[in-house]
Write a protein that holds these residues in place. Structure first.
Motif, short mmCIF file in Angstrom:
data_model
loop_
_atom_site.label_atom_id
_atom_site.label_comp_id
_atom_site.label_asym_id
_atom_site.label_seq_id
_atom_site.Cartn_x
_atom_site.Cartn_y
_atom_site.Cartn_z
N MET A 1 0.81 -1.22 0.00
CA MET A 1 0.09 -0.09 0.14
C MET A 1 0.91 1.25 -0.03
N SER A 2 1.88 1.21 0.61
CA SER A 2 2.95 2.31 0.68
C SER A 2 3.49 2.57 -0.68
N VAL A 3 3.79 1.61 -1.27
CA VAL A 3 4.53 1.74 -2.76
C VAL A 3 3.40 2.43 -3.79
N ILE A 4 2.15 1.78 -3.68
CA ILE A 4 1.05 2.00 -4.41
C ILE A 4 0.96 3.70 -4.24
N LEU A 5 0.82 4.16 -2.97
CA LEU A 5 0.46 5.53 -2.61
C LEU A 5 1.54 6.28 -2.94
N THR A 6 2.91 5.93 -2.91
CA THR A 6 3.81 6.78 -3.27
C THR A 6 4.10 6.87 -4.68
N SER A 7 3.92 5.82 -5.63
CA SER A 7 3.82 5.60 -6.91
C SER A 7 2.75 6.83 -7.43
N ASN A 8 1.59 6.82 -6.75
CA ASN A 8 0.34 7.80 -7.19
C ASN A 8 1.10 9.10 -7.01
N LEU A 9 1.42 9.44 -5.85
CA LEU A 9 1.79 10.69 -5.48
C LEU A 9 2.90 11.30 -6.44
N ASN A 10 3.86 10.37 -6.93
CA ASN A 10 4.89 10.91 -7.76
C ASN A 10 4.62 11.26 -9.31
N ASN A 11 3.37 10.83 -9.57
CA ASN A 11 2.77 11.44 -10.73
C ASN A 11 2.50 12.87 -10.79
N SER A 12 2.54 13.51 -9.77
CA SER A 12 2.05 14.65 -9.60
C SER A 12 2.80 15.81 -10.50
N THR A 13 2.19 16.68 -10.87
CA THR A 13 2.95 17.82 -11.71
C THR A 13 4.15 18.51 -11.14
N PRO A 14 5.29 18.48 -11.64
CA PRO A 14 6.50 19.01 -10.93
C PRO A 14 6.32 20.78 -11.11
N ILE A 15 6.76 21.54 -9.87
CA ILE A 15 6.78 22.79 -10.06
C ILE A 15 7.86 23.59 -10.81
N PRO A 16 7.94 24.04 -11.84
CA PRO A 16 8.91 24.42 -12.72
C PRO A 16 9.87 25.30 -11.81
N GLY A 17 11.40 24.94 -11.74
CA GLY A 17 12.42 25.47 -11.09
C GLY A 17 12.53 25.00 -9.75
N ALA A 18 11.52 24.48 -9.08
CA ALA A 18 11.50 24.27 -7.87
C ALA A 18 12.13 22.76 -7.52
N VAL A 19 13.32 22.56 -6.82
CA VAL A 19 14.29 21.42 -6.67
C VAL A 19 14.42 21.15 -5.05
N ASP A 20 14.32 19.97 -4.76
CA ASP A 20 14.64 19.81 -3.20
C ASP A 20 15.85 19.64 -2.85
N PRO A 21 16.72 20.69 -2.08
CA PRO A 21 18.00 20.62 -1.86
C PRO A 21 18.67 19.34 -1.21
N GLN A 22 17.86 18.70 -0.53
CA GLN A 22 18.14 17.37 0.12
C GLN A 22 18.41 16.33 -0.77
#
Length: 527
Positions: free
Chosen positions: A419-440
């Motif tokens: 269930m965690s993998v399915i949820l993570t996979s679904n969330l990763n399909n969200s639209t990226p915000i242009p120019g925003a990168v996680d520094p970590q």
């Protein structure tokens, strides 16, 4: 014998309830610890500057320790005596709790959690053995209802207690609180538990242990690594799963050779045990896997605090608390095949609501659905276990319930990981915000990721300023991702109706009644 009149009675008398107090106290301490730690994971991330996947091993290490000691509990109880072993389990759990509070790094905390798990893993099996000897085999249904109390208090009290302790004190207190409770339980156990004489009559299956315990631990390690890697092709996932599966398969073929194997798979010839095992396995994958995500929805999509998320989950435990004692009494009188399907209808009905969740779904509707699911849960798990135990002989019942318990642990781990993998996979399909990168991580920040982060930590918007409409859009996507994941769980809940249809619909003849009430073999259950 002095305990024969107790066994003959239809009610749990004062002598049995005094012993039950010890067992329930130890079980509550162990089960509460699981749910208390689950709400502390974000705090561990901040305290130890670790990723969520890393701090999640404070839960996984505990589970792996449980899987290791389950097969050993029955033999060790015979070899060393239940009272001595139960007190040792209490001691290990209490010491482990104290050490957890002193941890200076996430690795130390994980190691101390394993020590806790070695003690906590034996508390429920040994407690059930002690209770059954005291109460006798005629009242297994009522017995299951009594031992079910801590299983209900955990989901209700754990998140609430954990959130409150972290808010008013610090994370150390979720472990320190176990010290006085553990000392009280040890003193109580010394005076209340009946003395028993170890009577080892079976040789220990060392070869079986060398295959089964490491095999289970490796397999669950691989499964538990799925959420961290998000792919089954990662070496950290497939390699331990493969080696673990090969060891377990090797044990399956080997276990039919020795007279007293560590795990007696020959018991699966019993139809009721097989049906009950399959029913619980499918049910736990569905319900426990998706159920772990219920608090996450309240935290990540609705922006509730840890304490409030725990309070919102309480109706589920309250519902189960109402029906579990009734189901325990009915299971002694009515075949489970006539009651469990109705309880499963309640679970399916309540579960369906979560397949429709959105950003603004009514809390009254969600809490009402959790309450209905709790009503169904209280009438499902214990009656199915009772049905399996009734058709085993007194000598077989400890080993039979151990089989079911191992399947429950595997099912819970698989369900949570999938269930965690399915949820993570679904969330990763969200639209990226242009120019925003996680520094970590160096990865692009998505709309859903930013929206969830802003719910957990509002100050995150200072680093990535975003208009309210974008946050709203991200939360809607996150809610849809949760709903899609709950659909998978709902379909698996419906699949549980298939094995449940084969549960006995006629009154079973209890082979336990033909055995001596004081026989040293007794059923065991775990959480």
């Amino acid at each position: 014998m002095a305990d024969q009149p107790v066994a003959a009675s239809n009610k749990l008398d004062a002598a049995v309830l005094k012993i039950a107090g010890v067992i329930v106290l130890g079980a509550i301490m162990s089960i509460l610890d699981v749910t208390v730690v689950s709400v502390a994971l974000p705090t561990f991330q901040n305290e130890f500057d670790a990723s969520y996947a890393r701090v999640a091993w404070t839960m996984t290490g505990y589970t792996l320790a449980l899987a290791t000691v389950i097969p050993l509990s029955g033999w060790a109880a015979d070899r060393f005596g239940t009272k001595r072993l139960y007190m040792l389990a209490l001691f290990l759990f209490t010491v482990g709790s104290g050490l957890c509070a002193t941890a200076d790094s996430i690795n130390q905390l994980i190691g101390y959690r394993v020590l806790q798990g070695l003690g906590g893993g034996m508390l429920m099996p040994l407690g059930m053995t002690i209770m059954t000897r005291a109460a006798g085999p005629h009242r297994i249904g009522r017995l299951m209802a009594v031992l079910g109390i801590p299983m209900l208090l955990g989901p209700i009290g754990g998140p609430i207690l954990g959130g409150w302790l972290i808010d008013v004190a610090s994370w150390h207190w979720i472990f320190l609180i176990n010290l006085p409770i553990g000392l009280i339980a040890l003193v109580y156990a010394w005076f209340a538990l009946p003395s028993d004489s170890p009577e080892p009559s079976e040789s220990f299956d060392f070869l079986g242990m060398l295959m089964l315990s490491p095999g289970l631990a490796l397999f669950l390690f691989g499964v538990s690594s799925l959420p961290e890697t998000a792919t089954i092709t990662a070496t950290k996932v497939w390699l331990p799963m493969l080696v673990g599966a090969l060891l377990v398969i090797g044990f399956v073929f080997y276990s039919f050779k020795p007279q007293h194997p560590l795990l007696d798979l020959r018991l699966f010839k019993n139809r009721n045990l097989t049906i009950a095992s399959l029913s619980l396995f499918v049910f736990i994958i569905a319900f426990m896997g998706a159920g772990l995500l219920f608090p996450s929805y309240f935290l990540q999509v609705r922006g509730q605090s840890t304490l409030h998320a725990g309070l919102l989950m309480a109706p589920q435990g309250i519902g189960a608390m109402l029906t579990m004692p009734i189901a325990g009494m009915l299971s002694d009188k009515i075949p489970v095949g006539r009651t469990v399907p109705f309880a499963m209808v309640l679970i399916a009905g309540g579960f369906f609501t979560f397949t429709q969740v959105g950003v603004d779904t009514s809390y009254w509707l969600l809490c009402g659905s959790l309450f209905v699911m709790g009503l169904g849960m209280g009438g499902t798990m214990m009656p199915i276990m009772t049905s399996a135990l009734k058709t085993l002989t007194h000598h077989e019942v400890a080993r039979g319930s151990t089989l079911v318990n191992i399947l429950q642990q595997i099912g819970g781990s698989i369900g949570g990981a999938v269930m965690s993998v399915i949820l993570t996979s679904n969330l990763n399909n969200s639209t990226p915000i242009p120019g925003a990168v996680d520094p970590q991580t160096g990865k692009p920040v998505t709309e859903a990721g930013l929206a969830i982060a802003s719910q957990l930590k509002p100050e995150i918007l200072q680093q990535f300023p975003a208009p309210p409409e974008l946050i709203r859009k991200g939360l809607e996507f996150a809610a849809d991702s949760f709903a899609s994941t709950y659909w998978v769980g709902f379909i698996l809940v419906l699949a549980t109706f298939i094995p449940i249809a084969f549960l006995p619909r006629k009154r079973e003849v209890s082979h336990l009644d033909d055995d001596v009430a004081g026989d040293r073999q007794a059923p065991v259950i775990i959480h």
